[in-house]
Design a protein around this motif. Sequence first.
Motif, PDB file in Angstrom:
ATOM      1  N   GLU A  28       0.846  -1.195   0.000  1.00 57.68           N
ATOM      2  CA  GLU A  28       0.000   0.000   0.000  1.00 57.68           C
ATOM      3  C   GLU A  28       0.879   1.242   0.000  1.00 57.68           C
ATOM      4  N   ILE A  29       0.565   2.177  -0.880  1.00 55.30           N
ATOM      5  CA  ILE A  29       1.314   3.431  -0.934  1.00 55.30           C
ATOM      6  C   ILE A  29       0.890   4.302   0.248  1.00 55.30           C
ATOM      7  N   VAL A  30       1.838   4.581   1.130  1.00 54.27           N
ATOM      8  CA  VAL A  30       1.560   5.404   2.303  1.00 54.27           C
ATOM      9  C   VAL A  30       1.849   6.873   2.015  1.00 54.27           C
ATOM     10  N   ARG A  31       3.001   7.128   1.413  1.00 51.83           N
ATOM     11  CA  ARG A  31       3.386   8.535   1.196  1.00 51.83           C
ATOM     12  C   ARG A  31       4.393   8.613   0.045  1.00 51.83           C
ATOM     13  N   TRP A  32       4.105   9.477  -0.913  1.00 55.96           N
ATOM     14  CA  TRP A  32       5.070   9.757  -1.970  1.00 55.96           C
ATOM     15  C   TRP A  32       6.128  10.720  -1.439  1.00 55.96           C
ATOM     16  N   LEU A  33       7.373  10.438  -1.730  1.00 57.27           N
ATOM     17  CA  LEU A  33       8.482  11.268  -1.274  1.00 57.27           C
ATOM     18  C   LEU A  33       8.991  12.187  -2.370  1.00 57.27           C
ATOM     19  N   VAL A  34       8.481  12.034  -3.602  1.00 57.75           N
ATOM     20  CA  VAL A  34       8.885  12.884  -4.721  1.00 57.75           C
ATOM     21  C   VAL A  34       7.643  13.302  -5.492  1.00 57.75           C
ATOM     22  N   GLU A  35       7.783  14.388  -6.228  1.00 56.29           N
ATOM     23  CA  GLU A  35       6.719  14.877  -7.087  1.00 56.29           C
ATOM     24  C   GLU A  35       7.166  14.744  -8.532  1.00 56.29           C
ATOM     25  N   VAL A  36       6.203  14.796  -9.455  1.00 58.30           N
ATOM     26  CA  VAL A  36       6.538  14.816 -10.873  1.00 58.30           C
ATOM     27  C   VAL A  36       7.326  16.089 -11.167  1.00 58.30           C
ATOM     28  N   GLY A  37       8.452  15.931 -11.838  1.00 56.03           N
ATOM     29  CA  GLY A  37       9.335  17.052 -12.125  1.00 56.03           C
ATOM     30  C   GLY A  37      10.532  17.133 -11.206  1.00 56.03           C
ATOM     31  N   ASP A  38      10.499  16.390 -10.092  1.00 52.56           N
ATOM     32  CA  ASP A  38      11.645  16.388  -9.180  1.00 52.56           C
ATOM     33  C   ASP A  38      12.811  15.631  -9.804  1.00 52.56           C
ATOM     34  N   VAL A  39      14.011  16.074  -9.460  1.00 48.75           N
ATOM     35  CA  VAL A  39      15.224  15.377  -9.871  1.00 48.75           C
ATOM     36  C   VAL A  39      15.619  14.408  -8.761  1.00 48.75           C
ATOM     37  N   VAL A  40      15.797  13.136  -9.098  1.00 52.49           N
ATOM     38  CA  VAL A  40      16.144  12.125  -8.105  1.00 52.49           C
ATOM     39  C   VAL A  40      17.514  11.558  -8.430  1.00 52.49           C
ATOM     40  N   ALA A  41      18.228  11.139  -7.377  1.00 58.60           N
ATOM     41  CA  ALA A  41      19.519  10.496  -7.532  1.00 58.60           C
ATOM     42  C   ALA A  41      19.356   8.989  -7.438  1.00 58.60           C
ATOM     43  N   ILE A  42      20.364   8.267  -7.883  1.00 62.08           N
ATOM     44  CA  ILE A  42      20.337   6.809  -7.793  1.00 62.08           C
ATOM     45  C   ILE A  42      20.239   6.399  -6.327  1.00 62.08           C
ATOM     46  N   ASP A  43      19.348   5.469  -6.042  1.00 60.66           N
ATOM     47  CA  ASP A  43      19.102   4.928  -4.697  1.00 60.66           C
ATOM     48  C   ASP A  43      18.422   5.920  -3.757  1.00 60.66           C
ATOM     49  N   GLN A  44      17.867   7.001  -4.277  1.00 59.72           N
ATOM     50  CA  GLN A  44      17.109   7.932  -3.432  1.00 59.72           C
ATOM     51  C   GLN A  44      15.731   7.355  -3.163  1.00 59.72           C
ATOM     52  N   PRO A  45      15.268   7.323  -1.892  1.00 52.28           N
ATOM     53  CA  PRO A  45      13.907   6.852  -1.614  1.00 52.28           C
ATOM     54  C   PRO A  45      12.874   7.730  -2.304  1.00 52.28           C
ATOM     55  N   VAL A  46      11.923   7.110  -2.993  1.00 53.95           N
ATOM     56  CA  VAL A  46      10.924   7.866  -3.741  1.00 53.95           C
ATOM     57  C   VAL A  46       9.513   7.661  -3.212  1.00 53.95           C
ATOM     58  N   VAL A  47       9.270   6.572  -2.450  1.00 55.07           N
ATOM     59  CA  VAL A  47       7.927   6.313  -1.956  1.00 55.07           C
ATOM     60  C   VAL A  47       8.029   5.469  -0.692  1.00 55.07           C
ATOM     61  N   GLU A  48       7.099   5.695   0.215  1.00 51.84           N
ATOM     62  CA  GLU A  48       7.007   4.897   1.435  1.00 51.84           C
ATOM     63  C   GLU A  48       5.796   3.994   1.301  1.00 51.84           C
ATOM     64  N   VAL A  49       6.013   2.688   1.398  1.00 51.53           N
ATOM     65  CA  VAL A  49       4.928   1.725   1.234  1.00 51.53           C
ATOM     66  C   VAL A  49       4.800   0.889   2.491  1.00 51.53           C
ATOM     67  N   GLU A  50       3.602   0.377   2.711  1.00 50.70           N
ATOM     68  CA  GLU A  50       3.340  -0.510   3.841  1.00 50.70           C
ATOM     69  C   GLU A  50       2.982  -1.882   3.313  1.00 50.70           C
TER      70      GLU A  50
END
Length: 486
Positions: A20-42
């Motif tokens: 279950e998706i609990v919380r998104w940690l990024v938005e569309v348009g954000d720049v992410v790095a390799i191995d950066q957490p992008v979503v918190e799931v349960e």
Amino acid sequence: MAQVLEFKLPDLGEGLTEAEIVRWLVEVGDVVAIDQPVVEVETAKAMVEVPCPYGGVVTARFGEEGSELPVGAPLLTVAVGATEAPASPAPSTSSASSASSAGTPAAEEPSAGSESGSGSGNVLVGYGTGAPAARRRRIRPERVGTSAAPAPAPAPVVEHEPVPVAVPAAAGEVNGRQGPVAVVSPLVRRLARQHEIDLRRLAGSGPDGLILRADVDSAIRRAEEAARAQTRTTADGPVVAEAPTAGAAAPAAAAERIPLRGVRGAVADKLSRSRSEIPDATCWVDADATELMAARAAMNAASGPSGGPKVSVLALLARICAAALARYPELNSTVDTAAREIVRLPGVHLGFAAQTERGLVVPVVRDAHTRNAESIGAEIARLTELARTGKLSPAQLTGGTFTLNNYGVFGVDGSTPIINHPEAAMLGVGRIMPKPWVHNGELAVRQVVQLSLTFDHRVCDGGTAGGFLRYVADCVEQPAVLLRTL
């Protein structure tokens, strides 16, 4: 040339099939790095932050917070930087269609030698982020001397872009739309099939008409209400509802339905399996814990104001259980029902029940038989803090061989614990409180606790279970008894 790569929900281990998706940690348009957490799931085991194996710009997210996704479903897409390998032409309509139906991204992943395609090399249970396997390189038509029409530019990816699912459409337009129905979640489609809901008849409330789970749930409720209304009709015609008279009772409120999913669903499944598979029995005894409490006070006083963490009652009871299991190894076992064998386990991995906002969880202290009370107490404190913050990993919640349940913290004296399947026993501990007690032949006020042992009757008889419980009670009443086994 930038490439859009699709990151799918990985296998989080322990046989889990959805999250279950609990919380998104990024938005569309954000720049992410390799191995950066992008979503918190349960999951059914724990709360997990999922890192993305690609670095680039987030171009789309799939799934709303609170929705469930199966393992392997698209999670998000990332536009990575230019690669050294030549760009491939866009696939034909037929190949693009087959790729979409197979659940793979239309864009080809970077080659193993490209900078953007080089993964982090880390592994989150079930998937790796290393370089992909070798692929056949596509050759541009102009390089082999053939002429071809320029490939159409890929459509831009937008947030929550729906994945079209081909549903046989009736003739004409349905809900102002023609053609395939926009449904992004396989769970939504499965729910609709189970309740015979025609997705072509639904108007999605999501972006661009996306059909969400809430839309299907509403359709199910409407169908149930229509069915109930139908049952109220009689042979003489429909029943006409009478206007409520003064003083008439108000209609009863609808019952609330709470889905059994996540941690609560996992606990329900395990408890049901325990009751259906294990022939359990419970025995209990009251014990005078006055000397144990005095010994604990002496231990903590000897450590001084800055001599380290205090030893808890739970840590002392855990150490007593480890010593008791060494004397009665029958209770540190499991039953292989398929082979009809009792499997005695070599080490004690002690679980302890912890109540959190997300429900009941059972963290596991590894190799408790090799630890002293202070080490066990420190590990219990560490795992309890992780449990409260929802950061326990699946590995920290599995593999237990015996469970200690301190329900006395809820102000109750006794209980009949349900065994934590597939273990063979659980010790329950009630509250420690002053009670009248005969001590040295005289009536006195002592600190009394009730101990309850629920055990699998297949692994031992009542004599063994009683011997285990009596040894634990003796150590509680006379802590010096424990010194003989240390």
